[in-house]
Scaffold this motif. Structure first.
Motif, PDB file in Angstrom:
ATOM      1  N   LEU A  42       0.478   2.320  -5.461  1.00 55.21           N
ATOM      2  CA  LEU A  42      -1.000   1.910  -4.944  1.00 55.21           C
ATOM      3  C   LEU A  42      -0.685   0.867  -4.053  1.00 55.21           C
ATOM      4  CD1 LEU A  42      -3.261   1.313  -8.375  1.00 55.21           C
ATOM      5  CD2 LEU A  42      -3.635   3.257  -6.700  1.00 55.21           C
ATOM      6  N   TRP A  43       0.440   0.638  -3.682  1.00 57.43           N
ATOM      7  CA  TRP A  43       0.897  -0.676  -2.667  1.00 57.43           C
ATOM      8  C   TRP A  43       0.442  -0.017  -1.151  1.00 57.43           C
ATOM      9  CZ3 TRP A  43       2.167  -5.541  -3.442  1.00 57.43           C
ATOM     10  CH2 TRP A  43       2.497  -5.984  -2.278  1.00 57.43           C
ATOM     11  N   THR A  44      -0.044  -0.687  -0.450  1.00 59.42           N
ATOM     12  CA  THR A  44      -0.613  -0.579   0.845  1.00 59.42           C
ATOM     13  C   THR A  44      -0.278  -1.770   1.724  1.00 59.42           C
ATOM     14  OG1 THR A  44      -2.886  -1.126   0.484  1.00 59.42           O
ATOM     15  CG2 THR A  44      -2.234   1.371   0.463  1.00 59.42           C
ATOM     16  N   SER A  45      -0.269  -1.814   2.906  1.00 59.67           N
ATOM     17  CA  SER A  45      -0.072  -2.736   3.706  1.00 59.67           C
ATOM     18  C   SER A  45      -1.389  -3.124   4.728  1.00 59.67           C
ATOM     19  CB  SER A  45       1.040  -2.858   4.682  1.00 59.67           C
ATOM     20  OG  SER A  45       1.269  -3.939   5.463  1.00 59.67           O
ATOM     21  N   PRO A  46      -2.190  -3.964   4.138  1.00 58.63           N
ATOM     22  CA  PRO A  46      -2.233  -4.952   3.244  1.00 58.63           C
ATOM     23  C   PRO A  46      -2.640  -4.402   1.955  1.00 58.63           C
ATOM     24  CG  PRO A  46      -4.193  -5.284   4.323  1.00 58.63           C
ATOM     25  CD  PRO A  46      -3.235  -4.176   5.238  1.00 58.63           C
ATOM     26  N   PRO A  47      -1.913  -4.861   0.729  1.00 59.29           N
ATOM     27  CA  PRO A  47      -2.121  -4.443  -0.572  1.00 59.29           C
ATOM     28  C   PRO A  47      -3.588  -4.569  -0.909  1.00 59.29           C
ATOM     29  CG  PRO A  47      -0.963  -6.579  -0.623  1.00 59.29           C
ATOM     30  CD  PRO A  47      -1.336  -6.290   0.724  1.00 59.29           C
ATOM     31  N   HIS A  48      -4.190  -3.662  -1.946  1.00 53.25           N
ATOM     32  CA  HIS A  48      -5.446  -3.854  -2.608  1.00 53.25           C
ATOM     33  C   HIS A  48      -5.109  -4.492  -3.681  1.00 53.25           C
ATOM     34  CE1 HIS A  48      -7.418  -1.184   0.552  1.00 53.25           C
ATOM     35  NE2 HIS A  48      -6.448  -0.606   0.411  1.00 53.25           N
ATOM     36  N   LEU A  49      -5.129  -5.907  -3.588  1.00 51.81           N
ATOM     37  CA  LEU A  49      -4.798  -6.595  -4.810  1.00 51.81           C
ATOM     38  C   LEU A  49      -5.573  -6.515  -6.048  1.00 51.81           C
ATOM     39  CD1 LEU A  49      -3.776  -9.977  -3.078  1.00 51.81           C
ATOM     40  CD2 LEU A  49      -2.281  -8.162  -3.705  1.00 51.81           C
ATOM     41  N   LEU A  50      -7.070  -6.328  -5.951  1.00 50.44           N
ATOM     42  CA  LEU A  50      -7.896  -6.195  -7.054  1.00 50.44           C
ATOM     43  C   LEU A  50      -7.543  -4.945  -7.675  1.00 50.44           C
ATOM     44  CD1 LEU A  50     -11.145  -7.955  -5.941  1.00 50.44           C
ATOM     45  CD2 LEU A  50      -9.569  -8.952  -7.393  1.00 50.44           C
ATOM     46  N   LEU A  51      -7.446  -3.834  -7.003  1.00 48.36           N
ATOM     47  CA  LEU A  51      -7.196  -2.634  -7.517  1.00 48.36           C
ATOM     48  C   LEU A  51      -6.030  -2.590  -8.392  1.00 48.36           C
ATOM     49  CD1 LEU A  51      -7.844   0.367  -8.031  1.00 48.36           C
ATOM     50  CD2 LEU A  51      -6.630   0.690  -5.560  1.00 48.36           C
ATOM     51  N   ILE A  52      -4.904  -3.137  -7.717  1.00 52.28           N
ATOM     52  CA  ILE A  52      -3.668  -3.284  -8.406  1.00 52.28           C
ATOM     53  C   ILE A  52      -3.640  -4.189  -9.722  1.00 52.28           C
ATOM     54  CG2 ILE A  52      -1.317  -4.151  -8.109  1.00 52.28           C
ATOM     55  CD1 ILE A  52      -1.470  -3.334  -5.220  1.00 52.28           C
ATOM     56  N   VAL A  53      -4.436  -5.198  -9.743  1.00 47.74           N
ATOM     57  CA  VAL A  53      -4.525  -6.227 -11.005  1.00 47.74           C
ATOM     58  C   VAL A  53      -5.335  -5.132 -12.161  1.00 47.74           C
ATOM     59  CG1 VAL A  53      -5.587  -8.215 -11.758  1.00 47.74           C
ATOM     60  CG2 VAL A  53      -4.508  -8.186  -9.856  1.00 47.74           C
ATOM     61  N   ALA A  54      -6.349  -4.478 -11.710  1.00 44.70           N
ATOM     62  CA  ALA A  54      -7.051  -3.931 -12.498  1.00 44.70           C
ATOM     63  C   ALA A  54      -6.280  -2.771 -13.229  1.00 44.70           C
ATOM     64  CB  ALA A  54      -8.358  -3.129 -12.002  1.00 44.70           C
ATOM     65  N   MET A  55      -5.436  -1.988 -12.266  1.00 41.87           N
ATOM     66  CA  MET A  55      -4.597  -1.008 -13.054  1.00 41.87           C
ATOM     67  C   MET A  55      -3.640  -1.419 -13.928  1.00 41.87           C
ATOM     68  SD  MET A  55      -5.015   2.266 -12.898  1.00 41.87           S
ATOM     69  CE  MET A  55      -5.854   2.635 -11.417  1.00 41.87           C
ATOM     70  N   THR A  56      -3.061  -2.643 -13.575  1.00 39.31           N
ATOM     71  CA  THR A  56      -2.170  -3.266 -14.325  1.00 39.31           C
ATOM     72  C   THR A  56      -2.799  -3.696 -15.648  1.00 39.31           C
ATOM     73  OG1 THR A  56      -0.703  -4.286 -12.451  1.00 39.31           O
ATOM     74  CG2 THR A  56      -0.439  -5.182 -14.467  1.00 39.31           C
ATOM     75  N   LEU A  57      -3.831  -4.230 -15.793  1.00 36.66           N
ATOM     76  CA  LEU A  57      -4.495  -4.444 -16.947  1.00 36.66           C
ATOM     77  C   LEU A  57      -4.746  -3.392 -17.600  1.00 36.66           C
ATOM     78  CD1 LEU A  57      -7.045  -7.172 -15.657  1.00 36.66           C
ATOM     79  CD2 LEU A  57      -4.931  -7.696 -17.060  1.00 36.66           C
ATOM     80  N   LEU A  58      -5.171  -2.352 -17.116  1.00 41.54           N
ATOM     81  CA  LEU A  58      -5.289  -1.110 -17.922  1.00 41.54           C
ATOM     82  C   LEU A  58      -4.263  -0.486 -18.668  1.00 41.54           C
ATOM     83  CD1 LEU A  58      -8.101   0.703 -15.623  1.00 41.54           C
ATOM     84  CD2 LEU A  58      -8.451  -0.120 -18.020  1.00 41.54           C
ATOM     85  N   VAL A  59      -3.068  -0.309 -17.807  1.00 44.71           N
ATOM     86  CA  VAL A  59      -1.867   0.416 -18.305  1.00 44.71           C
ATOM     87  C   VAL A  59      -1.101  -0.518 -19.398  1.00 44.71           C
ATOM     88  CG1 VAL A  59       0.366   0.873 -17.451  1.00 44.71           C
ATOM     89  CG2 VAL A  59      -1.337   1.444 -15.983  1.00 44.71           C
TER      90      VAL A  59
END
Length: 241
Positions: free
Chosen positions: A75-92
């Motif tokens: 999911l990494w982009t520049s700039p990164p979508h931090l909320l999306l990455i955090v939410a996905m991390t919590l789910l996984v």
């Protein structure tokens, strides 16, 4: 795995600490060998997606969850979508709720200064090996578990850092097929813990839902779908038993 079907095993307090730590590290060697190529792939993919090498080391050192880290890199982009990455991390990583609940009876008598490090260094493999050793010997050895956990943690951190440093130089590392090493090790661990189809039903639900979502829905929604469906299935069957 059905935690309610197994009474808590006593903690091992008589074995020499260094011997138990060393025994865990030695037993972890085959899994460490499987970690190395998988971690190299993660580090290389991260830097090829534009993530700084220092950020890769911080991510793997503070999170220590390979599945969620691969999701973050995807999911990494520049700039990164931090909320999306955090939410996905919590789910996984939500599976760690169930894993921690199964370990809780073995750790509840210990002070927090020992419990919190044990939970921080917990990963799928150290959790599985610690429980398998406890069932084989009839006693849960926290030192053995920590020996496994620390060996795997250091292997993961160092190998992802190396992958991040050499990734830009070697091109498409997935073409080497190294990314299959970790799933192969995990399947071997699952085989050793197999308790019948009934205990595996949440895993199968998660697999089917994730695969169907991957085929039908664009993006990384299959990760969330698989995680949530597996947790719901585990809760449903736990209520029925």
């Amino acid at each position: 795995m059905d935690a309610s079907s197994h009474s808590p095993l006593p903690l091992s307090t008589t074995a020499p600490p260094r011997r138990e730590l060393w025994r865990g590290m030695v037993d972890a060697l085959p899994v460490m060998a499987g970690f190395v190529p998988f971690a190299l792939v993660l580090g290389a993919q991260a830097t090829q997606k534009g993530m700084p090498a220092l950020a890769v080391s911080l991510m793997t050192g503070l999170n220590f969850g390979g599945g969620s880290e691969f999701a973050a890199v995807a999911l990494w982009t520049s700039p990164p979508h931090l909320l999306l990455i955090v939410a996905m991390t919590l789910l996984v990583n939500s599976r760690h709720l169930l894993m921690g609940a199964i370990l809780a009876p073995y750790l509840q008598r210990l002070p927090k200064r020992r419990v919190l490090p044990a939970l921080f260094f917990m990963c799928d493999e150290s959790w599985a090996m610690g429980l398998a050793d406890a069932r084989r010997r009839g006693v849960f050895s926290l030192r053995y578990y920590m020996g496994v956990s620390l060996a795997l943690y250091l292997t993961w951190i160092v190998s992802t850092a190396v992958g991040a440093l050499v990734g830009p130089l070697i091109g498409d590392i997935e073409a080497w097929g190294l990314h299959m090493a970790f799933p192969a090790v995990f399947l071997v661990l699952l085989r050793g813990m197999w308790k019948g189809l009934g205990a595996a039903r949440p895993w199968l639900v998660s697999l089917v839902v994730a695969a169907a979502t991957h085929l039908l829905v664009p993006g990384a929604w299959y990760v969330a779908a698989g995680a949530v469906s597996g947790l719901v299935a585990a809760w449903f069957w736990a209520k029925q038993s």
